[in-house]
Design a protein around this motif. Structure first.
Motif, PDB file in Angstrom:
ATOM      1  N   PHE A 554      76.066  43.562  18.390  1.00 44.87           N
ATOM      2  CA  PHE A 554      77.246  42.961  19.019  1.00 44.87           C
ATOM      3  C   PHE A 554      77.326  41.457  18.801  1.00 44.87           C
ATOM      4  O   PHE A 554      78.343  40.838  19.123  1.00 44.87           O
ATOM      5  CB  PHE A 554      77.248  43.264  20.521  1.00 44.87           C
ATOM      6  N   GLY A 555      76.250  40.847  18.289  1.00 46.42           N
ATOM      7  CA  GLY A 555      76.258  39.409  18.062  1.00 46.42           C
ATOM      8  C   GLY A 555      75.930  38.581  19.287  1.00 46.42           C
ATOM      9  O   GLY A 555      76.214  37.381  19.321  1.00 46.42           O
ATOM     10  N   VAL A 556      75.345  39.185  20.318  1.00 52.23           N
ATOM     11  CA  VAL A 556      74.979  38.454  21.536  1.00 52.23           C
ATOM     12  C   VAL A 556      73.776  37.559  21.254  1.00 52.23           C
ATOM     13  O   VAL A 556      72.802  37.987  20.634  1.00 52.23           O
ATOM     14  CB  VAL A 556      74.658  39.434  22.676  1.00 52.23           C
ATOM     15  N   SER A 557      73.852  36.296  21.685  1.00 47.30           N
ATOM     16  CA  SER A 557      72.759  35.354  21.486  1.00 47.30           C
ATOM     17  C   SER A 557      71.707  35.523  22.579  1.00 47.30           C
ATOM     18  O   SER A 557      71.992  36.023  23.668  1.00 47.30           O
ATOM     19  CB  SER A 557      73.278  33.919  21.479  1.00 47.30           C
ATOM     20  N   LEU A 558      70.494  35.058  22.281  1.00 48.39           N
ATOM     21  CA  LEU A 558      69.387  35.156  23.230  1.00 48.39           C
ATOM     22  C   LEU A 558      68.678  33.812  23.289  1.00 48.39           C
ATOM     23  O   LEU A 558      68.412  33.188  22.264  1.00 48.39           O
ATOM     24  CB  LEU A 558      68.408  36.248  22.795  1.00 48.39           C
ATOM     25  N   GLY A 559      68.396  33.356  24.490  1.00 50.98           N
ATOM     26  CA  GLY A 559      67.735  32.072  24.666  1.00 50.98           C
ATOM     27  C   GLY A 559      66.693  32.105  25.765  1.00 50.98           C
ATOM     28  O   GLY A 559      66.615  33.061  26.546  1.00 50.98           O
ATOM     29  N   VAL A 560      65.886  31.040  25.811  1.00 48.93           N
ATOM     30  CA  VAL A 560      64.863  30.879  26.843  1.00 48.93           C
ATOM     31  C   VAL A 560      65.160  29.595  27.597  1.00 48.93           C
ATOM     32  O   VAL A 560      65.348  28.527  26.993  1.00 48.93           O
ATOM     33  CB  VAL A 560      63.455  30.838  26.231  1.00 48.93           C
ATOM     34  N   ASP A 561      65.215  29.697  28.901  1.00 50.58           N
ATOM     35  CA  ASP A 561      65.531  28.570  29.773  1.00 50.58           C
ATOM     36  C   ASP A 561      64.238  28.008  30.373  1.00 50.58           C
ATOM     37  O   ASP A 561      63.192  28.673  30.368  1.00 50.58           O
ATOM     38  CB  ASP A 561      66.481  29.059  30.877  1.00 50.58           C
ATOM     39  N   GLN A 562      64.313  26.772  30.868  1.00 50.91           N
ATOM     40  CA  GLN A 562      63.197  26.116  31.567  1.00 50.91           C
ATOM     41  C   GLN A 562      61.942  26.056  30.701  1.00 50.91           C
ATOM     42  O   GLN A 562      60.818  26.294  31.158  1.00 50.91           O
ATOM     43  CB  GLN A 562      62.892  26.836  32.886  1.00 50.91           C
ATOM     44  N   VAL A 563      62.138  25.758  29.407  1.00 53.27           N
ATOM     45  CA  VAL A 563      61.007  25.672  28.492  1.00 53.27           C
ATOM     46  C   VAL A 563      60.115  24.504  28.896  1.00 53.27           C
ATOM     47  O   VAL A 563      60.587  23.391  29.139  1.00 53.27           O
ATOM     48  CB  VAL A 563      61.506  25.510  27.041  1.00 53.27           C
ATOM     49  N   GLY A 564      58.826  24.770  28.954  1.00 51.94           N
ATOM     50  CA  GLY A 564      57.856  23.770  29.364  1.00 51.94           C
ATOM     51  C   GLY A 564      57.267  24.038  30.723  1.00 51.94           C
ATOM     52  O   GLY A 564      56.248  23.442  31.090  1.00 51.94           O
ATOM     53  N   THR A 565      57.886  24.954  31.486  1.00 46.52           N
ATOM     54  CA  THR A 565      57.404  25.236  32.841  1.00 46.52           C
ATOM     55  C   THR A 565      56.502  26.461  32.891  1.00 46.52           C
ATOM     56  O   THR A 565      55.863  26.701  33.914  1.00 46.52           O
ATOM     57  CB  THR A 565      58.585  25.469  33.794  1.00 46.52           C
ATOM     58  N   GLY A 566      56.448  27.225  31.819  1.00 47.15           N
ATOM     59  CA  GLY A 566      55.627  28.423  31.823  1.00 47.15           C
ATOM     60  C   GLY A 566      54.226  28.145  31.320  1.00 47.15           C
ATOM     61  O   GLY A 566      53.908  27.062  30.809  1.00 47.15           O
ATOM     62  N   SER A 567      53.375  29.121  31.466  1.00 43.34           N
ATOM     63  CA  SER A 567      51.990  29.007  31.006  1.00 43.34           C
ATOM     64  C   SER A 567      51.748  29.790  29.724  1.00 43.34           C
ATOM     65  O   SER A 567      50.629  29.845  29.238  1.00 43.34           O
ATOM     66  CB  SER A 567      51.040  29.511  32.101  1.00 43.34           C
ATOM     67  N   MET A 568      52.802  30.377  29.167  1.00 46.83           N
ATOM     68  CA  MET A 568      52.662  31.218  27.984  1.00 46.83           C
ATOM     69  C   MET A 568      52.633  30.350  26.733  1.00 46.83           C
ATOM     70  O   MET A 568      53.341  29.341  26.627  1.00 46.83           O
ATOM     71  CB  MET A 568      53.838  32.202  27.923  1.00 46.83           C
TER      72      MET A 568
END
Length: 662
Positions: A554-568
């Motif tokens: 469908f062309g839906v985009s995917l993103g990650v928010d609050q980068v820098g706050t996780g431990s991964m």
């Protein structure tokens, strides 16, 4: 034209040229041979007939005619004639070609056998009586020559077909490594580091594949080194190396961003203190204390896993802090007591000979002073230490404003009622492109309008997750955005970013509901972006990858928010099919005064751009931070410096960046 087609065409041309040349040589040699044989036969026949006629009387025409007929009836000659020397009547027998053509007319014209008339004198003793003239018939020669050409053409056609088939098989085998190299290169673009194990035998292809493998390994090494360096920078700057939690600076920075960003917040701030940690250090040594602190940090992270936006940190040797989003003071007190019970029955049980106390303060406002919030939590901690009946205390202010509180059942009824009447209200925050200062995205925020009161997501979303309604709410928001887009003129290149809950990502019916929504509006799907917080990736990465694969058509985009706050580890950037990342606002606040923040963002920009990902910054409120953030190379930015959330999509489409900010 592909290389394979070029090889096939070139080979076909070479084979055809060879076959045509061979055919021409065969036809010319055959023509010369037949022509020579026919002329020789005519000469032999003329000589033999002249000799026979020399034995017959010159006036015996019957006998002469019989001799000519005997030779002519064999069918090998076209003309046999006798011309007497005294010019008396000429005896001639000739026959045209047979009714059925021996060969196509064009072939006979092209070959063109040239027959020479063979002549022999008829003599008696020393007297010359006349001349016999014989010309061979060409039908047999044309027929045999055409049969040879036809057989050769059939044979050559089969040779050409077999050659092309074998060539395609050979090219398929030879080009197989090239196809794998192509897939390998495309995999690099998709952030996958594939190394070929099937090395071809041909020297050139072998060297190419080995060089490609070496390049992939080098790129992977560069990415790994960049990720490790950035992770090390984040850990050294914001993490405590003993407990694994945020250090004092990292915790205060995130807390300040939440309390001062101008958006409504709702949560409980907890302070925890271990009473006899120093005595344990003196009696059992530093290593035992470090092990206790490490286990405590692990347990706190485990306890906060069910709260995606929660975070914890170690503020000093024996002091810890936690922040958990919650809906109201009732839930804040429940969370405080729950956290105390979990710690008291696990890592801080009486067997550890450690005494701890917990104090908290409920924070709910558009803005709060972080220093005042910590002071209130510290006051609650002191109350817990003095209270004989318990060791967890929620701060009670004497002049606290009366705020309406709901029980868990009332919250559940309220949230279900919102879904039934579709009482969600959407707001849109512009994201500005750093390249041309134009609109790049709109972040979609949700509000609840209920009985004349407006509740922000900070207030109601913790209860949404507690009552397991996140998937229904997220699907409702996506459906409402699509419905509003259908009524507006689409803006080219602008996407609408919707933050979805980790619980929704893990919910299979939510996947199916999204598929149905985008299947009903395929022209709008490419304008939708879904994003999840980085802190939740550890438990949802597999489900998120499956959802991305399902929505990719469908062309839906995917993103990650609050980068820098996780431990991964940042390796997830290459594992997940992402389109963009959004740096958490806590790193952008005061950026012009924090060199390590700037270096961290620049490192993230470099890593993301190497993977063809957009990098966005949020929470911008000061002009100095905007100028520094632009220098880091981010692709877009948002915050109250540019605009507050707009109350409707119509106003969002009419919004323009002020000239002073452009």
């Amino acid at each position: 034209m592909t290389l394979r087609q070029q090889f096939s065409l070139l080979t076909s041309l070479l084979v055809i040229i060879l076959l045509v040349g061979n055919l021409l040589v065969m036809v010319m040699n055959g023509r010369d041979y037949f022509q020579q044989q026919l002329n020789a036969r005519a000469y032999d026949a003329a000589t033999s007939l002249a000799l026979s006629m020399s034995q017959v009387a010159a006036d015996d025409e019957v006998q002469l005619t019989r001799l000519m007929d005997v030779l002519f009836d064999r069918g090998f000659f076209a003309v046999i004639e006798l011309q007497r020397i005294d010019n008396d009547p000429i005896y001639r027998r000739s026959r045209d070609s047979a009714g059925e053509a021996a060969a196509p007319r064009w072939f006979m014209q092209w070959v063109g056998l040239e027959m020479i008339a063979a002549e022999a004198d008829v003599t008696r003793q020393w007297q010359r009586l006349g001349t016999v003239r014989v010309i061979s018939h060409t039908d047999f020669a044309y027929r045999d020559l055409w049969a040879m050409v036809r057989a050769e053409l059939i044979w050559f056609s089969w040779v050409l077909v077999v050659t092309l088939v074998l060539l395609q098989i050979l090219l398929s085998w030879l080009f197989r490594p090239l196809a794998r190299v192509e897939r390998q290169a495309l995999a690099i673009c998709e952030r996958q580091w594939q190394v070929q194990t099937d090395i071809p035998r041909p020297r050139e292809l072998r060297r190419m594949v080995l060089a490609m493998n070496k390049m992939v390994q080098k790129l992977q090494s560069i990415f790994t080194e960049q990720s490790a360096m950035t992770e090390q920078l984040r850990a050294e700057s914001f993490n405590d190396n003993v407990s694994g939690l945020l250090n004092r600076r990292g915790f205060d920075q995130r807390l300040q961003h939440i309390l001062e960003r101008g958006e409504e917040h709702s949560g409980v701030l907890m302070l925890m203190q271990l009473q006899n940690l120093s005595a344990l250090n003196q009696s059992q040594g530093r290593q035992v204390v470090d092990d206790v602190l490490n286990m405590l940090g692990t347990e706190l992270q485990r306890c906060l896993q069910e709260f995606p936006a929660a975070f914890s940190g170690r503020r000093s040797g024996s002091d810890f802090a936690l922040y958990i989003p919650c809906a109201d003071k009732v839930q804040a007190n429940e969370l405080l007591q729950q956290m105390f019970s979990q710690l008291a029955t696990s890592v801080l049980s009486r067997r550890q000979e450690l005494v701890f106390h917990l104090g908290g303060v409920f924070l709910q406002a558009l803005q709060d002073d972080p220093v005042q919030a910590l002071s209130c939590a510290d006051a609650a901690l002191r109350q817990a230490q003095r209270a004989p009946e318990g060791r967890a205390q929620l701060y009670q202010a004497d002049n606290a404003a009366t705020v309406q509180e709901w029980t868990a059942g009332q919250w559940h009824e309220l949230l279900l009622g919102v879904l039934e009447v579709n009482a969600l209200q959407l707001q849109f925050l512009p994201v500005i492109s750093n390249r041309n200062r134009r609109l790049l995205q709109f972040e979609v925020f949700s509000r609840i309008v209920w009985q004349g009161e407006t509740l922000s997501a900070a207030r109601f979303w913790p209860m949404v997750e507690q009552h397991q309604l996140a998937a229904r709410y997220d699907a409702s928001i996506v459906a409402q955005v699509l419905a509003q887009l259908k009524q507006q003129t689409l803006m080219s290149g602008v996407t609408y970013c919707i933050n979805i809950s980790p619980a929704s990502v893990l919910d299979e019916p939510f996947h199916q509901r999204l598929t149905e929504l985008f299947r009903d509006a395929p022209q709008l799907a490419a304008h939708i972006a879904l994003e999840v917080p980085e802190s939740s990736l550890n438990g949802i990465e597999t489900a998120l990858a499956r959802l991305a694969l399902q929505l990719k058509p469908f062309g839906v985009s995917l993103g990650v928010d609050q980068v820098g706050t996780g431990s991964m580890a940042f390796a997830y950037l290459q594992r997940l099919p992402l389109d963009y990342i959004r740096i958490d606002g806590s790193f952008n606040r005061g950026l012009h005064q924090a060199q390590d923040h700037r270096f961290f963002i620049q490192s993230m920009v470099q890593i993301a751009h190497n993977l063809d990902l957009l990098v966005l910054g949020e929470g911008i409120e000061e002009a100095d931070d905007v100028a520094v953030l632009r220098q880091t190379g981010v692709d877009g930015m948002s915050g109250y410096f540019f605009s507050k959330p707009l109350p409707s999509l119509a106003e969002a489409h009419q919004w323009q960046l002020p000239a002073d900010d452009a």
